[in-house]
Design a protein around this motif. Sequence first.
Motif, PDB file in Angstrom:
ATOM      1  N   ALA A 106     -23.866  -2.568  13.737  1.00 37.74           N
ATOM      2  CA  ALA A 106     -24.550  -3.295  14.828  1.00 37.74           C
ATOM      3  C   ALA A 106     -23.696  -2.715  16.224  1.00 37.74           C
ATOM      4  N   LEU A 107     -24.745  -2.384  17.348  1.00 38.50           N
ATOM      5  CA  LEU A 107     -24.070  -2.035  18.556  1.00 38.50           C
ATOM      6  C   LEU A 107     -24.900  -3.211  19.649  1.00 38.50           C
ATOM      7  N   VAL A 108     -23.982  -4.187  20.195  1.00 40.86           N
ATOM      8  CA  VAL A 108     -24.564  -5.285  20.848  1.00 40.86           C
ATOM      9  C   VAL A 108     -23.843  -5.520  22.339  1.00 40.86           C
ATOM     10  N   GLY A 109     -24.642  -5.871  23.209  1.00 37.73           N
ATOM     11  CA  GLY A 109     -23.983  -6.176  24.591  1.00 37.73           C
ATOM     12  C   GLY A 109     -24.917  -6.437  25.363  1.00 37.73           C
ATOM     13  N   ARG A 110     -24.518  -7.286  26.649  1.00 40.35           N
ATOM     14  CA  ARG A 110     -25.587  -7.672  27.585  1.00 40.35           C
ATOM     15  C   ARG A 110     -26.258  -6.595  28.254  1.00 40.35           C
ATOM     16  N   ASN A 111     -27.483  -6.621  29.090  1.00 40.61           N
ATOM     17  CA  ASN A 111     -27.906  -5.640  29.916  1.00 40.61           C
ATOM     18  C   ASN A 111     -27.080  -4.928  30.793  1.00 40.61           C
ATOM     19  N   GLY A 112     -26.906  -3.611  30.725  1.00 35.98           N
ATOM     20  CA  GLY A 112     -25.884  -3.089  31.480  1.00 35.98           C
ATOM     21  C   GLY A 112     -24.727  -2.686  30.883  1.00 35.98           C
ATOM     22  N   ALA A 113     -24.518  -3.071  29.437  1.00 39.10           N
ATOM     23  CA  ALA A 113     -23.224  -2.825  28.793  1.00 39.10           C
ATOM     24  C   ALA A 113     -23.094  -1.480  28.574  1.00 39.10           C
ATOM     25  N   GLY A 114     -23.899  -0.563  28.723  1.00 38.20           N
ATOM     26  CA  GLY A 114     -23.752   0.832  28.266  1.00 38.20           C
ATOM     27  C   GLY A 114     -24.242   1.353  27.015  1.00 38.20           C
ATOM     28  N   LYS A 115     -25.093   0.495  26.253  1.00 34.13           N
ATOM     29  CA  LYS A 115     -25.674   0.700  24.860  1.00 34.13           C
ATOM     30  C   LYS A 115     -26.762   1.882  25.117  1.00 34.13           C
ATOM     31  N   SER A 116     -27.692   1.937  25.926  1.00 32.90           N
ATOM     32  CA  SER A 116     -28.700   2.827  26.039  1.00 32.90           C
ATOM     33  C   SER A 116     -28.094   4.222  26.455  1.00 32.90           C
ATOM     34  N   THR A 117     -26.886   4.120  27.368  1.00 33.39           N
ATOM     35  CA  THR A 117     -26.638   5.445  27.782  1.00 33.39           C
ATOM     36  C   THR A 117     -25.500   6.135  26.562  1.00 33.39           C
ATOM     37  N   LEU A 118     -24.981   5.283  25.762  1.00 36.50           N
ATOM     38  CA  LEU A 118     -24.390   5.828  24.475  1.00 36.50           C
ATOM     39  C   LEU A 118     -25.393   6.084  23.661  1.00 36.50           C
ATOM     40  N   VAL A 119     -26.650   5.778  23.353  1.00 35.06           N
ATOM     41  CA  VAL A 119     -27.504   6.377  22.469  1.00 35.06           C
ATOM     42  C   VAL A 119     -28.159   7.780  22.973  1.00 35.06           C
ATOM     43  N   SER A 120     -28.203   7.801  24.163  1.00 30.59           N
ATOM     44  CA  SER A 120     -28.533   9.353  24.791  1.00 30.59           C
ATOM     45  C   SER A 120     -27.469   9.991  24.725  1.00 30.59           C
ATOM     46  N   VAL A 121     -26.294   9.755  24.633  1.00 32.91           N
ATOM     47  CA  VAL A 121     -25.119  10.721  24.275  1.00 32.91           C
ATOM     48  C   VAL A 121     -25.311  11.019  22.755  1.00 32.91           C
ATOM     49  N   LEU A 122     -25.437  10.062  21.958  1.00 30.20           N
ATOM     50  CA  LEU A 122     -25.264  10.363  20.311  1.00 30.20           C
ATOM     51  C   LEU A 122     -26.327  11.107  20.034  1.00 30.20           C
ATOM     52  N   THR A 123     -27.471  11.134  20.640  1.00 28.46           N
ATOM     53  CA  THR A 123     -28.779  11.761  20.268  1.00 28.46           C
ATOM     54  C   THR A 123     -29.024  13.193  20.942  1.00 28.46           C
ATOM     55  N   GLY A 124     -27.885  13.491  21.741  1.00 23.88           N
ATOM     56  CA  GLY A 124     -28.033  14.752  22.570  1.00 23.88           C
ATOM     57  C   GLY A 124     -28.855  14.944  23.743  1.00 23.88           C
ATOM     58  N   LEU A 125     -29.293  13.712  24.287  1.00 18.86           N
ATOM     59  CA  LEU A 125     -30.139  13.541  25.417  1.00 18.86           C
ATOM     60  C   LEU A 125     -29.405  13.771  26.680  1.00 18.86           C
ATOM     61  N   GLN A 126     -28.117  13.411  26.778  1.00 22.92           N
ATOM     62  CA  GLN A 126     -27.282  13.401  27.842  1.00 22.92           C
ATOM     63  C   GLN A 126     -25.948  14.020  27.340  1.00 22.92           C
ATOM     64  N   ALA A 127     -25.172  14.899  28.387  1.00 25.28           N
ATOM     65  CA  ALA A 127     -23.931  15.382  27.977  1.00 25.28           C
ATOM     66  C   ALA A 127     -23.030  14.484  28.580  1.00 25.28           C
ATOM     67  N   PRO A 128     -21.818  13.888  27.919  1.00 28.08           N
ATOM     68  CA  PRO A 128     -20.966  12.919  28.509  1.00 28.08           C
ATOM     69  C   PRO A 128     -20.090  13.907  29.482  1.00 28.08           C
ATOM     70  N   ASP A 129     -19.628  12.894  30.438  1.00 31.19           N
ATOM     71  CA  ASP A 129     -18.666  13.848  31.579  1.00 31.19           C
ATOM     72  C   ASP A 129     -17.365  13.914  31.050  1.00 31.19           C
ATOM     73  N   ALA A 130     -17.286  13.104  30.078  1.00 29.70           N
ATOM     74  CA  ALA A 130     -15.878  13.329  29.284  1.00 29.70           C
ATOM     75  C   ALA A 130     -15.759  12.677  28.172  1.00 29.70           C
ATOM     76  N   GLY A 131     -15.005  13.148  27.204  1.00 30.09           N
ATOM     77  CA  GLY A 131     -14.762  12.583  25.561  1.00 30.09           C
ATOM     78  C   GLY A 131     -15.912  13.318  24.902  1.00 30.09           C
ATOM     79  N   THR A 132     -15.578  12.792  23.367  1.00 28.93           N
ATOM     80  CA  THR A 132     -16.142  13.855  22.324  1.00 28.93           C
ATOM     81  C   THR A 132     -16.821  13.006  21.417  1.00 28.93           C
ATOM     82  N   VAL A 133     -17.798  13.821  20.784  1.00 35.24           N
ATOM     83  CA  VAL A 133     -18.706  13.287  19.722  1.00 35.24           C
ATOM     84  C   VAL A 133     -18.719  14.488  18.386  1.00 35.24           C
TER      85      VAL A 133
END
Length: 521
Positions: free
Chosen positions: A56-83
Amino acid sequence: MTDGERELSSAPAPADDGRVPSGPPVVEATGIVKRFGPTVALNGARITVRPGETHALVGRNGAGKSTLVSVLTGLQAPDAGTVTFGGRPAPRLTDRDAWRQSVACVYQKSTIIPTLTVAENLFLNRHDRTPTRLISWQGVRHRAQDLLSTWSVNVDPQTLAGDLTVEQRQFVEIARALSFGARFIILDEPTAQLDGAAINRLFDRIRDLQQQGVTFLFISHHLQEVYEICDTVTVFRDARHIVTAPVADLPRTELVAAMTGEAAAALREQRVSSLDSNVRAALSVRSLSSDGAYRDVTFQVGAGEIVGLAGAAGSGRTELAETVVGLRAADQGEVEIAGKRPRPGSVPGALAAGAGFVPQDRHHQGFVPDMSIADNATLSVPRRLGRHGFISGRRRDRLADGMIENLAIKTPGPELPVSGLSGGNQQKVVMARALADDPRLLVLINPTAGVDVRSKEFLLGKVEETAETGTGVLIASDELDDLRMCDRILVMFQGRVTTEIARGWHDHDLVAAMEGVDLDV
């Protein structure tokens, strides 16, 4: 829980048979940073999902969940970090086939094309072809039937996708994802549109697929579901990783506290109510129901009272507030505004009865971007601008100047198009129109979404001022800051008002009620 990167357990959770999943993580993201202009959406975030688990990935609105999903699915490239997937670096963003073989996401809003059959959706752009390069529809249907049978999806491949239920569409999307070779699937709010029986069937399918080697990342606002279906939970807050732990080792109170932070223990500031019980109620809602949105809702908002309507996504709070102001029509029940019953589903009727409102989406519902501040702010009060349908520009600008001063809108003049204003000032224009006719009832839906901190404080202060004049206020929101001024809060969960919370609430109590969690369990 002040340590922002605390781990309750660094070891993977054991499976039901006691075995610890072996091999490298299905996906591991570390040190993920993602910025959108000045906004930091992810700040050193991380997550590790082990083979065969439902995480499970949980958090309030604005916690960053949707952005992480976009990174994990290749829709967005992270500015830093590795997958990494299975210990190997994530594919290049342009290699979509490699991403489909690594991960798939089933979103709350279906990506199935309703005018195509199930078979056509499953193998879109991957059709069997004859030696003459024509599509072999018989071959496509056979492949679709084999795929659906393999993953126990009981759907006719020749059925139009638009005729499927929400539950069936989700199963078809899961089957499509598995057909590419992915064995890691992200479920984004999968139960938001399902009833109880369908949720149980979905959970049964998840468990079956786990036994077949499929791993899930489960994103939900309903924390009770985390305890029903998930092995491990990760909490994000303020764009950061907060905690990862086996679900069985994390009590509900600690999970909610991780989501809310230090403010969970802080008592909210008291507001002196201006409720006048001798004056007719600003709003009376009786036995209001709308199929699929909310059921049998009854409550009142007194003159001068501020009432919150809280709930997570899919709770029905937004739909209920929109019904009050005529953006929707209920299937049954009554709405009475300051003693008048407006025609159901009529915004002009609600305004005439004495309502003013700030809609959920200011860009699409709140203003006309190319029209001036003056025109936008006075759209709802044409009778105050002239007679017989003729508008006096001088009278309009004089009224708008008063609104600009009252709402502290930063502009060189009332003639400026609203599109030229900042987000905070645009929302002030929407608020100005809501207050233009001195409403008896003010309805606000997510009133501070997308505005800066200073504008948020100003707008909420203006709401309090309005209530002090005797106007009843209904605030529909899941943002705690929007609700702090309320005299009481009605919490909605899955279409029903489940709890009424009086003054003196703590953040973690309200969040738990919104998420459907019983902290006493």
